[in-house]
Motif scaffolding. Sequence first.
Motif, PDB file in Angstrom:
ATOM      1  N   GLN A 166      -0.466   1.423   7.548  1.00  0.00           N
ATOM      2  CA  GLN A 166      -0.391   1.505   5.759  1.00  0.00           C
ATOM      3  C   GLN A 166      -0.103   1.054   5.322  1.00  0.00           C
ATOM      4  OE1 GLN A 166      -4.003   2.836   5.462  1.00  0.00           O
ATOM      5  NE2 GLN A 166      -4.258   3.426   7.755  1.00  0.00           N
ATOM      6  N   ILE A 167       1.143   0.395   5.633  1.00  0.00           N
ATOM      7  CA  ILE A 167       2.235  -0.297   4.611  1.00  0.00           C
ATOM      8  C   ILE A 167       1.199  -1.085   3.647  1.00  0.00           C
ATOM      9  CG2 ILE A 167       4.089  -1.979   5.206  1.00  0.00           C
ATOM     10  CD1 ILE A 167       5.104  -0.772   7.211  1.00  0.00           C
ATOM     11  N   GLN A 191       9.357   1.277   6.679  1.00  0.00           N
ATOM     12  CA  GLN A 191       7.820   2.424   6.459  1.00  0.00           C
ATOM     13  C   GLN A 191       8.110   4.084   5.805  1.00  0.00           C
ATOM     14  OE1 GLN A 191       6.048   3.419  10.782  1.00  0.00           O
ATOM     15  NE2 GLN A 191       8.212   3.393  11.386  1.00  0.00           N
ATOM     16  N   GLU A 192       7.513   4.068   5.983  1.00  0.00           N
ATOM     17  CA  GLU A 192       7.516   5.550   5.232  1.00  0.00           C
ATOM     18  C   GLU A 192       6.134   6.319   5.920  1.00  0.00           C
ATOM     19  OE1 GLU A 192       7.317   7.108   0.622  1.00  0.00           O
ATOM     20  OE2 GLU A 192       5.277   6.085   1.480  1.00  0.00           O
ATOM     21  N   ASN A 193       7.272   7.921   6.123  1.00  0.00           N
ATOM     22  CA  ASN A 193       6.707   8.986   6.973  1.00  0.00           C
ATOM     23  C   ASN A 193       5.769   7.969   7.996  1.00  0.00           C
ATOM     24  OD1 ASN A 193       6.992  10.670   5.570  1.00  0.00           O
ATOM     25  ND2 ASN A 193       5.329  10.299   3.509  1.00  0.00           N
ATOM     26  N   GLN A 239       3.784   5.150   8.920  1.00  0.00           N
ATOM     27  CA  GLN A 239       2.522   4.858   8.523  1.00  0.00           C
ATOM     28  C   GLN A 239       2.750   3.487   8.211  1.00  0.00           C
ATOM     29  OE1 GLN A 239      -0.059   6.481   8.599  1.00  0.00           O
ATOM     30  NE2 GLN A 239       0.525   8.574   9.249  1.00  0.00           N
ATOM     31  N   ASN A 261       0.635  -1.464   0.068  1.00  0.00           N
ATOM     32  CA  ASN A 261       0.102  -0.604  -0.018  1.00  0.00           C
ATOM     33  C   ASN A 261       1.166   0.964  -0.194  1.00  0.00           C
ATOM     34  OD1 ASN A 261      -2.386   1.619  -0.567  1.00  0.00           O
ATOM     35  ND2 ASN A 261      -2.239   1.623   2.515  1.00  0.00           N
ATOM     36  N   GLN A 262       1.725   1.303   1.315  1.00  0.00           N
ATOM     37  CA  GLN A 262       2.018   2.686   1.074  1.00  0.00           C
ATOM     38  C   GLN A 262       3.742   2.097   1.860  1.00  0.00           C
ATOM     39  OE1 GLN A 262      -0.187   6.290   3.057  1.00  0.00           O
ATOM     40  NE2 GLN A 262       2.262   7.409   2.588  1.00  0.00           N
ATOM     41  N   PHE A 263       4.917   2.251   1.580  1.00  0.00           N
ATOM     42  CA  PHE A 263       6.128   2.316   2.042  1.00  0.00           C
ATOM     43  C   PHE A 263       6.937   2.504   1.557  1.00  0.00           C
ATOM     44  CE2 PHE A 263       5.100  -2.085   0.416  1.00  0.00           C
ATOM     45  CZ  PHE A 263       6.678  -2.212  -0.374  1.00  0.00           C
ATOM     46  N   ASP A 264       8.539   3.133   2.047  1.00  0.00           N
ATOM     47  CA  ASP A 264       9.685   3.144   1.307  1.00  0.00           C
ATOM     48  C   ASP A 264      10.075   2.165   0.792  1.00  0.00           C
ATOM     49  OD1 ASP A 264      12.005   4.072  -0.179  1.00  0.00           O
ATOM     50  OD2 ASP A 264      12.450   5.349   2.194  1.00  0.00           O
ATOM     51  N   LYS A 319      -2.373  -4.464   3.223  1.00  0.00           N
ATOM     52  CA  LYS A 319      -3.861  -3.972   2.001  1.00  0.00           C
ATOM     53  C   LYS A 319      -4.175  -4.926   1.720  1.00  0.00           C
ATOM     54  CE  LYS A 319      -3.176  -1.903  -2.341  1.00  0.00           C
ATOM     55  NZ  LYS A 319      -3.791  -0.648  -2.908  1.00  0.00           N
TER      56      LYS A 319
END
Length: 295
Positions: A257-258, A250-252, A254, A205-208, A260
């Motif tokens: 939200q990594i 992880q990013e920011n 979060q 979903n959202q990571f670096d 989904k």
Amino acid sequence: MTYLYAEKSGEDHASQFVQQVKEYQLDFSLSNLLPNNYYPIPKVYLSSRIEGEKLIYKNIKKRHFLQKKELTVACVNPKQIAQIYPFVQIIDSQQIHASIESLRYDLPGLPPNIFSVPEITVIEKNSKDSVKKITEFCFYFTGNAKIQPLLSFIEQAQVEERVFTLGPRSSQGLNLYTISAIKVEENLAFPEAELFLNLGLLLPNQFDFDRSFIEIYTSERRGYENYGERNQKTKKQFISFIGAGSIIAQENNQKEQISKSINTPSHLKNNAITFGQSFLYPMPDLKGVTYESFA
């Protein structure tokens, strides 16, 4: 786990549980089934540290799981991998079967049909000459107070010594499991952790991505089919996950939200999701990790 939930509370409650998981209302994550007290080895990360050293890579490749302290040693100095014991290895093989066609069709003289099916054996190696077959496994899951019904169902299944089927050929006594213990894991939180070892099948979903070390696992997804539908041609659906053993950055801040879950394609099954919210084991920054800080 979802089938257990549906059996105990009804399909409507199970559907609600699944939807809440997808919408991050339960803080729910789940790992693969793992050898007890072992973690998947981060092969992509380790291989990036020993470029061109084929013998070290060969030793990394045959180690599939390590215990926590040994995992740290490998991450700090991959060149020591050949000396690291114990480790768990997965052995792939083929099991030969024969279908007696003459008996099946009552036609004497028909030759037997010989075929093979895949089989895996999980072994623990404590030294070069010491090998033990693994029969105890574990899995991890997280959740907030809203998953209490699921936890109660799992606890009840332990008391009842319920047998779970997790794989094919259960009629032959294979892939049958019971719950022997339920434990709350302590010391899993590193407040400063930015890196995580993925323990399951993760849908990103959202990571670096730039700081992560990713291994891809692709699988064919099939929906449930009634007996009369099994011979009908259906379009195959493949999906790629980030596999166990990947290092995720992880990013920011979060972490939740990594990963989904996504809607399952409608031609496979309506009102279903493909789960991808994998359990992430926190790790300190690998660049400055010490044996003591991780142990």
